[in-house]
Design a protein around this motif. Sequence first.
Motif, PDB file in Angstrom:
ATOM      1  N   ASP A   1      -8.950  -0.678   3.273  1.00 15.06           N
ATOM      2  CA  ASP A   1      -7.757  -0.331   3.740  1.00 15.06           C
ATOM      3  C   ASP A   1      -7.215   1.093   3.436  1.00 15.06           C
ATOM      4  OD1 ASP A   1      -7.495  -3.195   4.177  1.00 15.06           O
ATOM      5  OD2 ASP A   1      -7.070  -3.559   2.330  1.00 15.06           O
ATOM      6  N   ARG A   2      -7.735   1.782   2.391  1.00 14.59           N
ATOM      7  CA  ARG A   2      -7.329   3.080   2.022  1.00 14.59           C
ATOM      8  C   ARG A   2      -8.112   4.006   3.243  1.00 14.59           C
ATOM      9  NH1 ARG A   2      -8.409   4.200  -4.431  1.00 14.59           N
ATOM     10  NH2 ARG A   2      -7.181   2.180  -5.039  1.00 14.59           N
TER      11      ARG A   2
ATOM     12  N   LEU B   1      -4.722  -0.937  -3.340  1.00  8.59           N
ATOM     13  CA  LEU B   1      -5.529  -1.304  -1.929  1.00  8.59           C
ATOM     14  C   LEU B   1      -6.967  -1.205  -2.231  1.00  8.59           C
ATOM     15  CD1 LEU B   1      -3.481   1.147   0.567  1.00  8.59           C
ATOM     16  CD2 LEU B   1      -3.484  -1.297   0.537  1.00  8.59           C
TER      17      LEU B   1
ATOM     18  N   GLY C   1       0.925  -1.210  -0.082  1.00  8.50           N
ATOM     19  CA  GLY C   1       0.040  -0.165   0.141  1.00  8.50           C
ATOM     20  C   GLY C   1       0.829   1.186  -0.098  1.00  8.50           C
TER      21      GLY C   1
END
Length: 215
Positions: free
Chosen positions: A130-131, A126, A118
């Motif tokens: 997750d971001r 990602l 990432g």
Amino acid sequence: MNILVIGATGGSGRAVCDALLERGHTVTALARHASALPARAGLERVDGDATDASALAAVVPGHDAIVVTLGISEPPLRVRLRGAKGTHDDVRSRGTAAIVSAARRAGVRRIVVQSSYGVGDTRSLLRLTDRIMFALLIRPQIIDSEIQEGVLRGSELDWTIVQPVYLTDGDSPDHFTSTDGTIRGHKVARLGVARVHADLVETADRVGQTVSVSG
């Protein structure tokens, strides 16, 4: 081979030391409290700060390769709100810059550095969740890792960046690697990642590349 592992008392660092020792290598473990590691045949424990140029100047010479697993082991939420208590907030980039300088002076060319999936080119791969988590919880660490990777890319050393997905303490050595950001799952055991580090220091494969590691 004689390998220097920097950041050796964290979960990843311990796993790397174990993997290298199991393969018959001699390992020097450098960390602020490396002497707390259990004594083992083939393991030299050196207490020292990875950002301290004098400590690095004393320990780096004579090694065939360096593995860097620097990071902050404190709870991410506390670090996000208050900063790290026992570690430099920029330990990854600051430490790696000092390590690169020491390696150049000592003539040690092979260096393998653990970053995070990432960071850099894999950021666009990602998942949305997750971001969001990266932005809210560990943004400073991600920025520091991006700087760290930039330091390494400009070092002119024989570097490889290792980007694992979410790390676990599981006992499975299974792992999948790629150099294009492809992953097989979103978790991987430190044991598997440690074997990737060991593979990389034993060969000249994937010099100048980023290796994604998943379970």
